[in-house]
Design a protein around this motif. Structure first.
Motif, mmCIF file in Angstrom:
data_model
loop_
_atom_site.group_PDB
_atom_site.id
_atom_site.type_symbol
_atom_site.label_atom_id
_atom_site.label_comp_id
_atom_site.label_asym_id
_atom_site.label_seq_id
_atom_site.Cartn_x
_atom_site.Cartn_y
_atom_site.Cartn_z
ATOM 1 N N UNK A 15 0.828 -1.211 0.000
ATOM 2 C CA UNK A 15 0.000 0.000 0.000
ATOM 3 C C UNK A 15 0.860 1.256 0.000
ATOM 4 N N UNK A 16 1.929 1.249 0.783
ATOM 5 C CA UNK A 16 2.825 2.402 0.843
ATOM 6 C C UNK A 16 3.440 2.656 -0.532
ATOM 7 N N UNK A 17 3.912 1.614 -1.176
ATOM 8 C CA UNK A 17 4.502 1.761 -2.516
ATOM 9 C C UNK A 17 3.445 2.274 -3.495
ATOM 10 N N UNK A 18 2.259 1.700 -3.455
ATOM 11 C CA UNK A 18 1.175 2.149 -4.330
ATOM 12 C C UNK A 18 0.819 3.607 -4.095
ATOM 13 N N UNK A 19 0.778 4.011 -2.826
ATOM 14 C CA UNK A 19 0.478 5.407 -2.494
ATOM 15 C C UNK A 19 1.551 6.340 -3.024
ATOM 16 N N UNK A 20 2.806 5.928 -2.945
ATOM 17 C CA UNK A 20 3.899 6.765 -3.457
ATOM 18 C C UNK A 20 3.834 6.892 -4.979
ATOM 19 N N UNK A 21 3.506 5.801 -5.640
ATOM 20 C CA UNK A 21 3.361 5.854 -7.104
ATOM 21 C C UNK A 21 2.219 6.794 -7.465
ATOM 22 N N UNK A 22 1.075 6.643 -6.798
ATOM 23 C CA UNK A 22 -0.082 7.493 -7.081
ATOM 24 C C UNK A 22 0.248 8.966 -6.831
ATOM 25 N N UNK A 23 0.908 9.260 -5.718
ATOM 26 C CA UNK A 23 1.259 10.645 -5.399
ATOM 27 C C UNK A 23 2.188 11.244 -6.455
ATOM 28 N N UNK A 24 3.197 10.475 -6.869
ATOM 29 C CA UNK A 24 4.136 10.965 -7.880
ATOM 30 C C UNK A 24 3.427 11.161 -9.214
ATOM 31 N N UNK A 25 2.545 10.244 -9.546
ATOM 32 C CA UNK A 25 1.790 10.343 -10.808
ATOM 33 C C UNK A 25 0.910 11.590 -10.796
ATOM 34 N N UNK A 47 -3.274 0.339 -11.917
ATOM 35 C CA UNK A 47 -4.338 0.371 -10.915
ATOM 36 C C UNK A 47 -4.120 -0.689 -9.840
ATOM 37 N N UNK A 48 -3.804 -1.911 -10.250
ATOM 38 C CA UNK A 48 -3.595 -2.997 -9.274
ATOM 39 C C UNK A 48 -2.426 -2.688 -8.350
ATOM 40 N N UNK A 53 -3.367 -4.419 -4.887
ATOM 41 C CA UNK A 53 -4.021 -5.690 -5.196
ATOM 42 C C UNK A 53 -3.079 -6.665 -5.866
ATOM 43 N N UNK A 54 -1.917 -6.179 -6.276
ATOM 44 C CA UNK A 54 -0.961 -7.044 -6.959
ATOM 45 C C UNK A 54 0.438 -6.761 -6.445
ATOM 46 N N UNK A 55 1.246 -7.785 -6.463
ATOM 47 C CA UNK A 55 2.652 -7.642 -6.118
ATOM 48 C C UNK A 55 3.408 -7.382 -7.420
ATOM 49 N N UNK A 56 3.883 -6.150 -7.613
ATOM 50 C CA UNK A 56 4.512 -5.831 -8.895
ATOM 51 C C UNK A 56 5.867 -6.512 -9.063
ATOM 52 N N UNK A 57 6.153 -6.880 -10.276
ATOM 53 C CA UNK A 57 7.486 -7.383 -10.593
ATOM 54 C C UNK A 57 8.485 -6.242 -10.443
ATOM 55 N N UNK A 58 9.680 -6.583 -10.064
ATOM 56 C CA UNK A 58 10.731 -5.576 -9.937
ATOM 57 C C UNK A 58 10.923 -4.840 -11.257
ATOM 58 N N UNK A 59 10.876 -5.575 -12.368
ATOM 59 C CA UNK A 59 11.026 -4.946 -13.678
ATOM 60 C C UNK A 59 9.965 -3.874 -13.904
ATOM 61 N N UNK A 71 13.945 8.108 -8.729
ATOM 62 C CA UNK A 71 14.693 6.904 -8.380
ATOM 63 C C UNK A 71 13.753 5.834 -7.797
ATOM 64 N N UNK A 72 14.019 4.596 -8.127
ATOM 65 C CA UNK A 72 13.243 3.488 -7.571
ATOM 66 C C UNK A 72 13.224 3.550 -6.052
ATOM 67 N N UNK A 73 14.330 3.976 -5.463
ATOM 68 C CA UNK A 73 14.417 4.046 -4.003
ATOM 69 C C UNK A 73 13.349 4.963 -3.403
ATOM 70 N N UNK A 74 12.904 5.961 -4.162
ATOM 71 C CA UNK A 74 11.853 6.853 -3.671
ATOM 72 C C UNK A 74 10.511 6.128 -3.549
ATOM 73 N N UNK A 75 10.322 5.114 -4.348
ATOM 74 C CA UNK A 75 9.068 4.364 -4.312
ATOM 75 C C UNK A 75 9.061 3.304 -3.219
ATOM 76 N N UNK A 76 10.205 2.747 -2.922
ATOM 77 C CA UNK A 76 10.240 1.591 -2.020
ATOM 78 C C UNK A 76 10.930 1.849 -0.687
#
Length: 77
Positions: A15-25, A47-48, A53-59, A71-76
């Motif tokens: 959820x934290x990662x998803x929230x960071x992606x949404x905020x940046x977007x 969306x997932x 709702x989904x565990x994203x692949x690292x790629x 940077x990826x580090x900002x998301x995770x």
């Protein structure tokens, strides 16, 4: 053999990662469709991930971070 659901702490971190992606977007005034196109993914995948709702692949996280030019580090972190 059925898969074991992830523990609550994993879901919380997703959820934290998803929230960071949404905020940046949103900060960049991108829709999910626009981010998906930039990242080479489909809107449902974005969306997932944003909804945890989904565990994203690292790629895919690499693709999203690159599309958002952060940077990826900002998301995770």
């Amino acid at each position: 053999m059925p898969s074991v659901p992830p523990p609550d702490w994993i879901i919380a971190r997703r959820r934290v990662v998803g929230d960071r992606i949404r905020a940046a977007r949103r900060e960049q005034q991108l829709t999910q469709e626009m981010l998906a196109e930039l990242a080479g993914l489909d809107r449902q995948a974005i969306n997932r991930i944003e909804q945890a709702h989904a565990s994203p692949l690292l790629d895919n996280l690499f693709r999203i971070a690159d599309a958002l030019d952060i940077p990826l580090s900002e998301l995770v972190k």
